[in-house]
Design an enzyme around this catalytic site. Structure first.
Site, short mmCIF file in Angstrom:
data_model
loop_
_atom_site.label_atom_id
_atom_site.label_comp_id
_atom_site.label_asym_id
_atom_site.label_seq_id
_atom_site.Cartn_x
_atom_site.Cartn_y
_atom_site.Cartn_z
N CYS B 83 0.70 -2.87 6.82
CA CYS B 83 0.43 -1.54 6.25
C CYS B 83 -0.33 -0.66 7.23
CB CYS B 83 -0.35 -1.65 4.95
SG CYS B 83 0.16 -3.01 3.92
N SER B 207 -1.57 1.27 -5.58
CA SER B 207 -0.79 2.39 -5.05
C SER B 207 0.69 2.12 -5.29
CB SER B 207 -1.09 2.56 -3.56
OG SER B 207 -0.98 1.32 -2.90
N LYS B 328 -3.26 6.20 -3.65
CA LYS B 328 -2.90 6.10 -5.07
C LYS B 328 -2.06 7.27 -5.54
CE LYS B 328 -6.70 3.38 -6.98
NZ LYS B 328 -7.28 2.84 -5.75
N HIS B 332 1.86 5.42 -1.02
CA HIS B 332 1.62 4.47 0.05
C HIS B 332 2.94 3.96 0.61
CE1 HIS B 332 -0.06 1.41 2.51
NE2 HIS B 332 -0.22 0.46 1.62
#
Ligand SMILES: [Zn+2]
Lengths: 137, 386
Positions: B83, B207, B328, B332
């Site tokens: 990520c 998210s 959120k 994401h």
């Protein structure tokens, strides 16, 4: 994700017997084995089998499971602090989710972890259940 | 080494882009950034992405992007760090210019997550964790965060509801971001009643899975004012790591990688946490927000939640976070997130954040977290006055 038999076979010592290592330089117990001590950075290749006793450091029950584990939901996963020091991730078994507490003594058992369809490989490995006999930490 | 500046930014709206393929998403964000920088050629393109091969069957994104943008022959690489892939690509672009090996660099973050089922995408995201000792036990990312959140509540005595403001603040800020995935205000009651995914993590702690692309153009800071009316200097770029598996960390409740990354960034920029005007943090889960605030020096250990409880993280607060909705509410799209954070920071520093503008925004910090924290990348950005 499907995987091949060789993958499970390579890890049999860890999955079935919690085979780790002990550092001959500082005495640190290591699981999973990594051949180098994370504490003192010296080579650590001496095999050491962990007792399988420990306690619940944290836990959570998954109602929605990732692909490959749908058939088992809901199940409870936990971080287990082993008596010898290392921590590992495993499912809890033989206990209702609402009976699990942080600090609960547990012990290792060998159980079915997952299957890959009707004709697929069945993977066995460690899970942890409430300790049958109270043990001193 | 020379200073590096951002001279252009671009983004697509975040959402479920059923009609748009990954190459078109990338093209749209990159085109916006090049137009904003008023250039049409670059020396190199670095593409941050985590899962294009797994989800869309398309790997090799570096070459694909330059091919599709008709930037024929230009150096191009895909960068992957879970990520944190977006910030990792920025890190590579930064190094290329700082080292004088390139003069103009396009950095792109792109992710297309909705071409597979939710269950499949969840399993693919878990590839950022330890395949042999975490994922093999049936763990998901939600579960890893649930394990951390429960232990955190146990050790420090917080209640689940104490985390509510992380979600409430993110969604309040997302309301005024046209590129955010969600435009919905939420209440403390909505947080309390949200469905549980893996207790204590509820739907509003997590998210969303989504698609998106964001891009920035980098240039040497000494030429930035010639190229752009409102350049932003990268004051610091720093990466920290820690063990991949949560169970291999000495103290799972300390994001040591974030502490290292933030400390290195503060040292490089020669600033203190108190100098930061706003923080684009990686609030993929509420517990990650709390741990990131602590590790970055904004709160004492076990007290990150207090910044939410006390309203410090709101736009008018002491340390505004997730100013355009965060992970959120903006969403994401994993490999793109790190670049969205940078694009939004640049908008704040240019004074172009609209109703979400932070007063006196001069120094901003963005932090992108890979996996459950094994890679953390921090950038500190500063408005460049004439
Ligand atoms: Zn040692």
């Amino acid at each position: 994700m499907e995987h091949k038999v060789a993958h499970d076979w390579r890890l049999r010592g860890q999955r079935y017997r919690l085979e780790g290592e002990v550092c001959e330089h500082c005495g640190n117990k290591i699981f999973p084995p990594r051949d180098i001590c994370p504490e003192c950075h010296q080579p650590a290749k001496k095999p050491y089998t962990l007792s399988g006793r420990g306690e619940v450091y944290s836990f959570s029950t998954l109602s929605s499971a990732p692909e490959g584990f749908e058939a088992y939901a809901p199940y409870t996963v936990a971080l287990i602090k082993l008596a010898e020091g290392p921590m590992l991730t495993a499912q809890l078994t033989d206990v209702a989710p609402n009976e699990v507490t942080i600090g609960m003594p547990v012990e290792m058992v060998t159980r079915r972890i997952r299957t890959q369809g009707e004709d697929g490989v069945i993977t066995y490995g460690y899970k942890f259940r409430p300790a049958l006999v109270a043990h001193a930490q | 080494m020379r200073d590096v500046a951002i001279i252009g930014v671009g983004q697509t709206p975040v959402g479920e882009h059923w009609t748009t393929s990954i190459r078109h998403l990338a093209f749209e964000a990159a085109s916006h950034a090049l137009r904003d920088a008023n250039i049409d050629k670059v020396d190199a393109v670095y593409v941050g992405n985590m899962l294009s091969g797994e989800i869309t069957g398309q790997s090799h994104l570096g070459a694909l992007v330059v091919d599709f943008m008709a930037l024929n022959g230009v150096e191009a690489l895909r960068i992957e760090s879970a990520c944190a892939s977006g910030a990792a690509a920025l890190r590579v672009g930064y190094l290329a210019i700082a080292s004088e090996l390139a003069d103009l660099v396009l950095v792109l973050g792109v992710e297309k997550m909705t071409d597979t089922s939710g269950r499949q995408t969840t399993a693919m995201l878990a590839m950022a964790a330890d395949a042999e000792y975490e994922v093999s036990q049936g763990i998901s990312f939600v579960a890893l965060n649930a394990l951390l959140m429960r232990r955190y509540m146990h050790e420090y005595g917080w209640q689940r509801q104490d985390f509510a403001n992380f979600a409430i603040n993110a969604h309040a800020n997302g309301m005024h971001n046209p590129n955010a995935m969600f435009h919905m205000k939420i209440s403390p009651e909505a947080y309390a009643q949200a469905a549980m995914i893996a207790e204590p993590v509820g739907l509003l702690d997590a998210s969303p899975v989504c698609d998106g692309a964001a891009a920035v153009v980098l240039a040497p800071a000494r030429y930035a004012h010639i190229l752009s009316p409102a350049p932003v200097k990268i004051r610091a770029s720093a990466v920290g790591t820690m063990p991949l598996a949560v169970h291999d960390r000495k103290d799972p409740l300390t994001l040591e990688s974030a502490r290292l990354s933030a400390q290195r960034a503060y040292k490089q920029a020669d600033v203190q946490p108190g100098d930061i005007d706003f923080f684009e943090m990686h609030d993929a889960f509420s517990i990650m927000a709390a741990l990131s605030l602590e590790a970055s020096g904004f709160a004492d250990k076990g007290q990150g939640v207090r910044l939410a409880l006390d309203g410090d993280i709101m736009l008018q607060g002491r340390l505004p976070t997730g100013t355009m909705g965060g992970l959120k509410a903006r969403g994401h799209p994993v490999g793109a997130t790190g670049i969205y954070q940078i694009v939004e920071s640049v908008l704040q520093l240019r004074g172009l954040a609209g109703p979400n503008q932070v007063g006196n925004a001069h120094l901003g910090m963005a932090q992108n977290i890979g996996g459950s924290g094994a890679t953390v990348i921090t950038h500190i950005l500063e408005a460049m006055d004439e």
